[in-house]
Scaffold this motif. Structure first.
Motif, PDB file in Angstrom:
ATOM      1  N   ILE A   1      -6.876 -52.008-108.436  1.00 41.82           N
ATOM      2  CA  ILE A   1      -7.442 -52.249-107.104  1.00 41.82           C
ATOM      3  C   ILE A   1      -7.285 -51.015-106.224  1.00 41.82           C
ATOM      4  O   ILE A   1      -8.217 -50.566-105.559  1.00 41.82           O
ATOM      5  CB  ILE A   1      -6.777 -53.472-106.439  1.00 41.82           C
ATOM      6  N   VAL A   2      -6.092 -50.455-106.225  1.00 42.33           N
ATOM      7  CA  VAL A   2      -5.836 -49.277-105.393  1.00 42.33           C
ATOM      8  C   VAL A   2      -6.654 -48.088-105.885  1.00 42.33           C
ATOM      9  O   VAL A   2      -7.181 -47.299-105.092  1.00 42.33           O
ATOM     10  CB  VAL A   2      -4.328 -48.943-105.392  1.00 42.33           C
ATOM     11  N   GLU A   3      -6.775 -47.945-107.190  1.00 41.81           N
ATOM     12  CA  GLU A   3      -7.560 -46.836-107.750  1.00 41.81           C
ATOM     13  C   GLU A   3      -9.024 -46.948-107.315  1.00 41.81           C
ATOM     14  O   GLU A   3      -9.646 -45.949-106.925  1.00 41.81           O
ATOM     15  CB  GLU A   3      -7.470 -46.876-109.278  1.00 41.81           C
ATOM     16  N   ALA A   4      -9.574 -48.149-107.368  1.00 40.97           N
ATOM     17  CA  ALA A   4     -10.960 -48.340-106.937  1.00 40.97           C
ATOM     18  C   ALA A   4     -11.102 -48.068-105.448  1.00 40.97           C
ATOM     19  O   ALA A   4     -12.093 -47.482-104.993  1.00 40.97           O
ATOM     20  CB  ALA A   4     -11.410 -49.769-107.262  1.00 40.97           C
ATOM     21  N   LEU A   5     -10.112 -48.488-104.676  1.00 36.76           N
ATOM     22  CA  LEU A   5     -10.147 -48.258-103.232  1.00 36.76           C
ATOM     23  C   LEU A   5     -10.114 -46.775-102.916  1.00 36.76           C
ATOM     24  O   LEU A   5     -10.844 -46.287-102.040  1.00 36.76           O
ATOM     25  CB  LEU A   5      -8.964 -48.975-102.577  1.00 36.76           C
TER      26      LEU A   5
ATOM     27  N   ARG B   1      -0.239 -43.080-102.049  1.00 33.06           N
ATOM     28  CA  ARG B   1       1.204 -43.352-102.102  1.00 33.06           C
ATOM     29  C   ARG B   1       1.456 -44.679-102.812  1.00 33.06           C
ATOM     30  O   ARG B   1       2.371 -44.790-103.632  1.00 33.06           O
ATOM     31  CB  ARG B   1       1.785 -43.380-100.690  1.00 33.06           C
ATOM     32  N   ILE B   2       0.642 -45.682-102.491  1.00 33.60           N
ATOM     33  CA  ILE B   2       0.812 -46.981-103.158  1.00 33.60           C
ATOM     34  C   ILE B   2       0.557 -46.833-104.652  1.00 33.60           C
ATOM     35  O   ILE B   2       1.296 -47.387-105.474  1.00 33.60           O
ATOM     36  CB  ILE B   2      -0.154 -48.014-102.541  1.00 33.60           C
ATOM     37  N   ARG B   3      -0.491 -46.076-104.980  1.00 35.17           N
ATOM     38  CA  ARG B   3      -0.795 -45.882-106.402  1.00 35.17           C
ATOM     39  C   ARG B   3       0.380 -45.223-107.116  1.00 35.17           C
ATOM     40  O   ARG B   3       0.755 -45.628-108.221  1.00 35.17           O
ATOM     41  CB  ARG B   3      -2.045 -45.020-106.556  1.00 35.17           C
ATOM     42  N   SER B   4       0.967 -44.220-106.485  1.00 31.04           N
ATOM     43  CA  SER B   4       2.101 -43.529-107.096  1.00 31.04           C
ATOM     44  C   SER B   4       3.292 -44.477-107.250  1.00 31.04           C
ATOM     45  O   SER B   4       3.946 -44.504-108.293  1.00 31.04           O
ATOM     46  CB  SER B   4       2.484 -42.307-106.251  1.00 31.04           C
ATOM     47  N   GLN B   5       3.554 -45.269-106.180  1.00 28.10           N
ATOM     48  CA  GLN B   5       4.691 -46.186-106.237  1.00 28.10           C
ATOM     49  C   GLN B   5       4.466 -47.284-107.287  1.00 28.10           C
ATOM     50  O   GLN B   5       5.397 -47.655-108.008  1.00 28.10           O
ATOM     51  CB  GLN B   5       4.907 -46.815-104.851  1.00 28.10           C
ATOM     52  N   VAL B   6       3.247 -47.790-107.336  1.00 33.92           N
ATOM     53  CA  VAL B   6       2.952 -48.825-108.330  1.00 33.92           C
ATOM     54  C   VAL B   6       3.051 -48.250-109.739  1.00 33.92           C
ATOM     55  O   VAL B   6       3.556 -48.899-110.668  1.00 33.92           O
ATOM     56  CB  VAL B   6       1.549 -49.425-108.086  1.00 33.92           C
ATOM     57  N   GLY B   7       2.562 -47.002-109.905  1.00 35.21           N
ATOM     58  CA  GLY B   7       2.676 -46.364-111.212  1.00 35.21           C
ATOM     59  C   GLY B   7       4.126 -46.188-111.626  1.00 35.21           C
ATOM     60  O   GLY B   7       4.488 -46.415-112.789  1.00 35.21           O
ATOM     61  N   THR B   8       4.972 -45.795-110.672  1.00 37.06           N
ATOM     62  CA  THR B   8       6.406 -45.661-110.960  1.00 37.06           C
ATOM     63  C   THR B   8       7.011 -47.016-111.329  1.00 37.06           C
ATOM     64  O   THR B   8       7.812 -47.128-112.260  1.00 37.06           O
ATOM     65  CB  THR B   8       7.134 -45.075-109.749  1.00 37.06           C
ATOM     66  N   ALA B   9       6.602 -48.049-110.589  1.00 35.90           N
ATOM     67  CA  ALA B   9       7.125 -49.389-110.873  1.00 35.90           C
ATOM     68  C   ALA B   9       6.682 -49.866-112.247  1.00 35.90           C
ATOM     69  O   ALA B   9       7.455 -50.518-112.971  1.00 35.90           O
ATOM     70  CB  ALA B   9       6.659 -50.365-109.800  1.00 35.90           C
ATOM     71  N   LEU B  10       5.461 -49.549-112.606  1.00 35.37           N
ATOM     72  CA  LEU B  10       4.985 -49.928-113.943  1.00 35.37           C
ATOM     73  C   LEU B  10       5.869 -49.320-115.027  1.00 35.37           C
ATOM     74  O   LEU B  10       6.195 -49.967-116.026  1.00 35.37           O
ATOM     75  CB  LEU B  10       3.533 -49.472-114.122  1.00 35.37           C
TER      76      LEU B  10
ATOM     77  N   ALA C   1      -4.698 -58.574-101.555  1.00 31.56           N
ATOM     78  CA  ALA C   1      -4.437 -58.845-102.972  1.00 31.56           C
ATOM     79  C   ALA C   1      -3.266 -58.022-103.472  1.00 31.56           C
ATOM     80  O   ALA C   1      -2.400 -58.528-104.204  1.00 31.56           O
ATOM     81  CB  ALA C   1      -5.683 -58.546-103.797  1.00 31.56           C
ATOM     82  N   VAL C   2      -3.229 -56.747-103.071  1.00 29.46           N
ATOM     83  CA  VAL C   2      -2.115 -55.890-103.488  1.00 29.46           C
ATOM     84  C   VAL C   2      -0.802 -56.431-102.939  1.00 29.46           C
ATOM     85  O   VAL C   2       0.220 -56.480-103.647  1.00 29.46           O
ATOM     86  CB  VAL C   2      -2.353 -54.443-103.022  1.00 29.46           C
ATOM     87  N   ALA C   3      -0.806 -56.852-101.671  1.00 26.58           N
ATOM     88  CA  ALA C   3       0.416 -57.386-101.066  1.00 26.58           C
ATOM     89  C   ALA C   3       0.885 -58.641-101.807  1.00 26.58           C
ATOM     90  O   ALA C   3       2.082 -58.825-102.068  1.00 26.58           O
ATOM     91  CB  ALA C   3       0.179 -57.689 -99.587  1.00 26.58           C
ATOM     92  N   GLU C   4      -0.056 -59.526-102.128  1.00 24.01           N
ATOM     93  CA  GLU C   4       0.304 -60.743-102.855  1.00 24.01           C
ATOM     94  C   GLU C   4       0.842 -60.424-104.250  1.00 24.01           C
ATOM     95  O   GLU C   4       1.814 -61.030-104.712  1.00 24.01           O
ATOM     96  CB  GLU C   4      -0.922 -61.657-102.966  1.00 24.01           C
TER      97      GLU C   4
END
Length: 599
Positions: free
Chosen positions: A70-74, A243-252, A502-505
């Motif tokens: 979602i973040v990547e598309a955004l 930043r969200i993409r980076s953080q989500v990638g790190t979390a993954l 959606a990302v927040a949820e």
């Protein structure tokens, strides 16, 4: 019960020793019977924790992967918006609006200059008409002079031929003057219509200038500010999304702690099964040696379980904290969004509607402006053509004047040669000289009128900046460009609310899944504690137990896939006696294909 290493019986009495051995064997058998069901129960508990943990983290990984998409598309959509508002076309749109506003603002000055030029053209045309009439009258008088020469010469062939030559030149001059008169007449007829056009244009200017061009200039500035604001917000949103993409990638990447923990728990459970299999197999080892091996192996597995629990708790807490830290960035996406509600003061729809209203107000003026400018251009072209033709005609006037002067001199010379008989012709020659002087004066006046006409024509033609502008088309192009940019922005942000929500949820759901201290941590702690109670590490393994214990630990170690497991295992490898060969390290760190950076 906790087992203790007893290398040999305490009593030296043979009778007592036999009894003690029997009691000891009975104790070992009883302990083994009690420990086996406990180990089986712990194996089942470990399998339950491992399977539940795997389900949690697999689901969390799937959810985070969706959030990443979602973040990547955004980000892609926002980058296209940023590029749309950095194009040269957007700047050209603003320049078009400013140029049109400036042209409209200067229109009254241009119109005033045109009116003055028209007055000059009217005056020059009237003066030229009178001056041409004077030339024609002078030429008529010269024709009479030619007839007088023929009469006075009494049929003299020389003077008759001379008079005929005069008539030919006078005819040519009259033809030239007739052409000039027609052009000046046409120009004089066009001027009143142009005054009407200019009066209409002046009236329209009074209605809309300066308010309409000032409003248009303000709109151009507002458009530029709006464009800059949209571009800045798009960049800000893109930065937050990155930043969200980076953080989500790190979390993954950090979610592998779940898989690592599951594997280690399965290895502990398999180790318990290996131990039970070892104890159930026929063996020449004495019960006390078997008890030592069982206690030591169980202590190893208890240490593995405890170490797994500690690392899982630390990494899960860090991961939970990291996921919760993404929340503010997700909220920032909503705060930075651009409103799509046309009813809001700063809405994109309202702004475009206001801009379209300004264009509609300008359209009526630009339509009349185009008509007036077109007619002015036609007049300018006619005036310029007339000026060029008059330049040629003026040369003709000068030539006629020169020819008449030459006629006068030739007449004087002929009269002089005739003596007293030429006195009548001398009078005619004097009149011709007078008409030649008159023509010279008229030619000078015509030249001045021509200069005024040329200057007026140049004023009407104007400069390159005064060229007629199709303001309606220019503003339409500007509006199309900005509307296109606005549509790109709306498309890029249309799903921002849904995407950010959606990302927040997803982040909240993922955080709840991996924040499983009660569901995973507590049961795993109980399992580790029970294993610790069942196990007993033996610091000095008897020589007769070294080989069997080494084989058992080797079987357990064969399943290891992580460096941390091997590190814990090394502390429990049996030590041989001083006379025995040193135990070889069974691990080759170069083969740690599944080693993880977290462990």
């Amino acid at each position: 019960m906790t087992t203790i290493c007893f290398p040999e019986p305490v009593s030296d009495d043979p009778a007592t020793t036999g009894l003690e051995d029997a009691l000891f064997l009975a104790t070992i058998s009883e302990d083994s019977l009690e420990a086996a069901p406990a180990r089986m129960e712990l194996r089942d508990a470990l399998a339950t924790v491992a399977s539940g943990l795997d389900a949690r983290f697999v689901a969390a990984g799937t959810a985070l992967a969706r959030a990443y998409e979602i973040v990547e598309a955004l980000i892609g959509a926002l980058e296209s918006v940023t590029n749309a508002f950095e194009r040269d076309a957007a700047e050209a749109a603003v320049d078009n609006m400013r140029g049109t506003a400036d042209r409209l603002m200067r229109l009254p000055v241009i119109q005033s200059s045109r009116r003055k030029a028209l007055i000059s053209i009217e005056q020059a045309s009237a003066a030229l008409s009178g001056q041409i009439d004077q030339v024609n009258r002078t030429l008529s008088f010269l024709r009479i002079c030619g007839l007088n020469i023929k009469v006075a010469a009494a049929g003299s062939g020389d003077f008759s031929g001379f008079a005929d030559m005069m008539f030919a030149k006078i005819d040519l001059g009259e033809e030239e003057m007739a052409s000039i008169s027609r052009e000046i007449g046409w120009l004089a007829e066009a001027v009143p219509g142009m005054f009407e056009v200019e009066d209409q244009l002046a009236a329209e200017c009074a209605l809309v200038v300066p308010q309409v061009p000032c409003k248009l200039a303000d709109d151009a500035l507002a458009l530029q500010d709006h464009q800059v604001d949209l571009a800045e917000r798009a960049v800000q949103i893109s930065d937050v999304a990155r930043r969200i993409r980076s953080q989500v990638g790190t979390a993954l990447g950090a979610l592998q702690v779940g898989d690592i923990t599951r594997q280690r728990l399965e290895h502990v459970a398999d180790g318990l099964l290996d131990l039970d299999t070892f104890l159930e197999a026929p063996s020449d080892l004495t019960p006390d040696v078997l008890e030592i091996i069982a206690g030591h192996a169980t202590a190893l597995l208890a240490a593995q379980a405890a170490d797994t629990l500690d690392i899982f708790r630390n990494e899960a807490r860090l991961l939970t904290s990291s996921l919760r830290g993404i929340g503010p960035n997700a909220a920032a996406l909503l705060e930075l969004r651009v409103s799509e509600n046309a009813d809001e003061p700063d809405g994109e729809g309202v702004f475009l509607q206001m801009l379209e209203t300004s264009v509609a107000e300008v359209a009526s003026v630009t339509e009349r402006l185009r008509e007036a400018d077109a007619r002015s251009n036609r007049l300018s072209n006619v005036a310029s053509t007339t000026a060029r033709n008059l330049a040629k005609r003026l040369a003709t006037v000068h030539r006629i004047t020169s020819d008449v002067q030459q006629m006068a001199w030739n007449t004087d010379l002929r009269c002089y040669r005739m003596g007293t008989e030429g006195r009548g012709l001398a009078v005619v020659a004097a009149e011709i000289r007078g008409f030649a002087a008159t023509l010279a004066t008229i030619a000078s006046a015509i030249a001045q009128s021509f200069d005024g006409l040329t200057a007026a024509a140049a004023t009407i033609g104007g400069t390159e900046e005064d060229e007629p502008v199709d303001a309606g088309q220019a503003l339409k192009e500007s509006l199309d460009c900005i509307r296109d940019g606005g549509q790109r922005m709306r498309r890029g942000l249309s799903e921002l609310d849904h995407g950010a929500s959606a990302v927040a949820e997803i982040l909240q759901e993922t955080t709840d899944r991996i924040d499983c201290e009660a569901e995973v941590g507590d049961p795993l702690l109980e399992i580790a504690d029970r294993l610790a109670v069942l196990g007993q590490e033996c610091a000095d393994v008897p020589e007769e137990a070294v080989a069997a214990l080494g084989d058992l630990l080797g079987t357990i170690a064969a399943r290891y896939t992580m460096a941390r497991e091997r590190e814990v295992h090394r502390a429990f490898m049996p030590n041989a006696s001083e006379d025995a060969a040193p135990t070889v390290d069974m691990f080759d760190d170069d083969d740690d294909d599944f080693d993880d950076g977290l462990f």
